[in-house]
Design an enzyme around this catalytic site. Sequence first.
Site, PDB file in Angstrom:
ATOM      1  N   HIS A  71      -2.574   3.926  17.105  1.00  0.00           N
ATOM      2  CA  HIS A  71      -1.232   4.122  16.597  1.00  0.00           C
ATOM      3  C   HIS A  71      -1.057   5.455  15.880  1.00  0.00           C
ATOM      4  CE1 HIS A  71      -3.799   1.989  13.722  1.00  0.00           C
ATOM      5  NE2 HIS A  71      -3.205   2.687  12.797  1.00  0.00           N
ATOM      6  N   GLU A  97      -9.009   7.960   9.716  1.00  0.00           N
ATOM      7  CA  GLU A  97      -9.149   7.687  11.138  1.00  0.00           C
ATOM      8  C   GLU A  97      -8.997   8.987  11.909  1.00  0.00           C
ATOM      9  OE1 GLU A  97      -5.939   5.056  12.045  1.00  0.00           O
ATOM     10  OE2 GLU A  97      -6.930   3.273  11.264  1.00  0.00           O
ATOM     11  N   THR A 115      16.318 -11.070   7.672  1.00  0.00           N
ATOM     12  CA  THR A 115      16.427 -12.160   8.642  1.00  0.00           C
ATOM     13  C   THR A 115      15.257 -12.208   9.619  1.00  0.00           C
ATOM     14  OG1 THR A 115      17.760 -10.764  10.100  1.00  0.00           O
ATOM     15  CG2 THR A 115      18.947 -12.187   8.554  1.00  0.00           C
ATOM     16  N   TYR A 137      -7.681  -3.998   4.146  1.00  0.00           N
ATOM     17  CA  TYR A 137      -7.997  -5.379   3.772  1.00  0.00           C
ATOM     18  C   TYR A 137      -9.501  -5.618   3.812  1.00  0.00           C
ATOM     19  CZ  TYR A 137      -3.343  -5.700   6.083  1.00  0.00           C
ATOM     20  OH  TYR A 137      -2.082  -5.485   6.531  1.00  0.00           O
TER      21      TYR A 137
END
Length: 293
Positions: free
Chosen positions: A246, A208, A15, A158
């Site tokens: 992150h 990273e 949803t 990407y």
Amino acid sequence: MILQPDSKVLIQGITADIASTHGSRMKAYGTNIMAGVNPGSGGQIYHDIPSFDLVEQVVAEIGAIDTTLIFVPAYQALDAALEAIAAGIRQIVIISPGMPPLDMVHLLRKAEATETIIVGPNSPGIIIPGKLLLGTHPSEFYTPGSVGIVSRSSTLTYEIALELTKSGIGQSIGVSIGGDTIAGSSFLQWLQMLDEDENTSAIVLVGEPGGNSEEAAARYIAEAIDKPVIAYIAGRKAPAGRHWGHTGTLAMVVGRGEDVGTAQSKLAAFKSAKVPLAERPAQIPELVKKALK
């Protein structure tokens, strides 16, 4: 992993706008999206994807599911993954970012006991160009070929795929193991899979700052990987002692020293393993061509 165009795929958290939107994109790409799950939404349709209240209801009606994609909020991701494992699903991709580390520890123990593969959290998933899209990769950046990309980053995956595509180099697979502090699968696991994959001729590894998974990967490449590997480490100018966005720097938290987890530590490890290093993404196609020759 079972990564075939006809693999049966489930979306948990259907949803959410991001889930239904990317579910529609995955279906358009040819991915066999069988159903979505969201408690209280059973019987509804989201972008032509039928919704169920429980994973076990999907399995009872449709049969065994090969892979589930989890889009639920991070604090619900553990429950969603455990529900999938209880229903017999053994391939789980967690798109959600910020899953609590202790939840991941719990999940990894369960995954090991049930031989379940976890990709993520905080991952765009997996793409096999021209065949299968499991997640949020922009498929237009990819083209079929023989270079496998395994990365901690989302957007760098990407970008590097696009650089290869523009240079006429196709990809066999693009996978992000996830940017959170604790990832479900490791560079080592994916390096082994790609080394054994008959459709992959060369591997691009994207790392990273944070943790020591790249250092472990460099040692493993030197000891066990036969195919050519090209590495790129982002964040070379990141200030020492800072967490990298992150990913976090778990090694520094437990007191393993300021040099552990830095970009310089990772670069030194790959140089020691004699793995070609790109200074920027645009250099990767040239290094891949050289390695394949």
